[in-house]
Write an enzyme that holds these catalytic residues in place. Structure first.
Site, short mmCIF file in Angstrom:
data_model
loop_
_atom_site.label_atom_id
_atom_site.label_comp_id
_atom_site.label_asym_id
_atom_site.label_seq_id
_atom_site.Cartn_x
_atom_site.Cartn_y
_atom_site.Cartn_z
CB CYS A 1 5.59 -1.19 0.34
SG CYS A 1 6.26 -0.39 1.82
CE LYS B 1 13.44 -2.82 2.97
NZ LYS B 1 12.28 -3.23 3.79
#
Ligand code: DHB
Length: 314
Positions: free
Chosen positions: A131, A47
Site C-alpha cells: 500500500c 478491499k
C-alpha cells in the site's frame, strides 16, 4: 467455433475463468461486494482491511485521466470484524471469496490472518505488502527485511489454518530486487502472488489550476491503468523466479480481453481488474471475458495452458 475452457486455479482455489476484481475499487461495503458476487467476476476480492474501521484520506482523493487514474484513499474500510460478518453472506453466490489484509503492523496482520483462516467462507487471503498511501508509512514491499518478517509470520499462520496465502506485491523495477523478494517468497508457504499494485507516489497536474489533482500527501498518489507494461514485466519475471507451484495473478491496466491475454501470455494464471472497474461498472468483467474468449477462438486455443507463459523472445 471451438469451445474454450477458461478454468484456472489461484493458489489451489478453482476459478471458473481468470477474470476477477482487484482489491481496491468498489469492494468496500456489503452492497458493493454483493454487486461483484452477482457479476461475471469469477471471484470476490475485498478491499484491504485493517483492524479498526478507517475513513481514509481527505477528498478529493481520486482523479481519472485518459488511460488511468491516480488516488490516495488511505485504506478506507469497515474494519476486519465487519468483513467477518459480510463474507458468510456472500457464499450463496457460489464463488470463491478472497479476504485482503493490510494491517498497520505485523501483529495486526497476524491477528486478521488467524481469524480469516478459520472461516469456511474465505477461500484465500491476500496479504497486501504494497500500500503506497498510508501517510508516513513506507511501502513494506520495498523494505526487504520487513517484508521477510511479515511473509514468514503470516504464512506460518495461514499454513497452520490450511488457508492459501497470496501476496499483493508492489511493482519492482530492478532485476536485483526481483531476485531478493523472490528468494524470500520461495522460502515460505506462499500460494500465489498478485502483481502489481498501483505504481506509488505519482503526480498528475491540472494545467489550468497549475496544481496537483488530489488533496492527500501533497498530491502524490498511486497510479493505475497506464501501468500495464510494468505489470506484464513483473508477471513475466516472477514466473521465471518463483517455484512452479506458486500461482501468479496479473493486475495493472486490464481494460480489454487483449490486456488479459497479454498477462496470461506472460505467465499469469488469472487476471484482476482494478482501474477499468473503477471507471465503469460490473459489466466490465463479462466484457473482458468475452473479448478474451474471442481472441482464443481466433487463435485456435481451447484452454489457457495453450498460451500461458509462452511469450516469445525475438
Ligand atoms: C490503498 C491503495 C493501495 O494501492 C493499496 O494497496 C491499499 C490501499 C488506498 O489508498 O486505500
Amino acid at each position: 467455433m471451438i469451445l474454450v475452457n477458461l478454468e484456472t486455479k489461484v493458489g489451489g482455489v478453482k476459478l471458473e475463468h481468470p477474470i476477477f476484481n482487484a482489491s481496491g475499487p468498489k469492494d468496500v461495503t456489503r452492497e458493493e461486494l454483493i454487486e461483484i458476487a452477482k457479476s461475471d467476476s469469477s471471484a470476490v476480492m475485498a478491499k484491504s482491511c485493517t483492524i479498526e474501521p478507517r475513513m481514509g484520506n481527505a477528498e478529493p482523493r481520486h482523479y481519472d485521466f485518459k488511460g488511468g487514474a491516480i488516488g490516495s484513499y488511505g485504506l478506507p474500510n469497515l474494519g476486519y470484524k465487519e468483513y467477518k460478518k459480510i463474507f458468510p453472506a456472500l457464499v450463496e453466490f457460489g464463488k470463491p471469496i478472497f479476504a485482503s489484509i493490510s494491517g498497520l503492523c505485523v501483529e495486526d496482520n497476524k491477528k486478521m490472518a488467524a481469524e480469516f483462516s478459520e472461516m469456511n467462507s474465505v477461500a484465500a487471503i491476500e496479504l497486501n505488502i504494497s500500500c503506497p498511501n498510508i501517510i508516513g508509512k513506507p511501502q513494506v514491499g520495498y523494505d526487504f527485511e520487513q517484508s521477510e518478517e511479515r511473509i514468514q509470520e503470516v504464512s506460518a499462520i495461514c499454513a497452520a489454518g490450511k488457508k492459501p496465502l497470496g501476496l499483493k506485491l508492489p511493482p519492482y523495477f530492478d532485476f536485483a530486487h526481483y531476485k531478493t523478494i523472490a528468494e524470500i517468497i520461495n522460502k515460505n508457504k506462499v500460494s500465489f502472488v498478485t502483481c502489481i499494485n498501483s505504481v506509488g507516489n505519482g503526480i498528475v497536474v491540472d494545467l489550468e489550476k497549475e496544481s496537483v489533482v488530489i488533496k492527500p500527501n501533497k498530491g502524490f498518489g498511486g497510479v493505475g491503468g497506464i501501468i500495464k507494461p510494468f505489470g506484464l514485466a513483473n508477471v513475466r519475471k516472477f514466473r521465471e523466479l518463483l517455484r512452479r507451484e506458486i500461482s501468479i495473478v496479473g493486475v495493472g491496466g486490464v481494460f480489454s480481453g487483449k490486456d488479459a491475454f497479454e498477462y496470461i501470455l506472460c505467465g499469469a494464471d488469472a487476471v484482476q481488474v482494478g482501474t477499468a472497474f473503477m471507471q465503469s461498472d460490473t459489466k466490465v468483467f463479462g466484457k473482458i471475458l468475452g473479448e478474451l474468449k474471442e481472441i482464443m477462438q481466433r487463435k485456435g486455443y481451447d484452454k489457457l495452458d495453450d498460451f500461458k507463459g509462452k511469450l516469445k523472445e525475438i
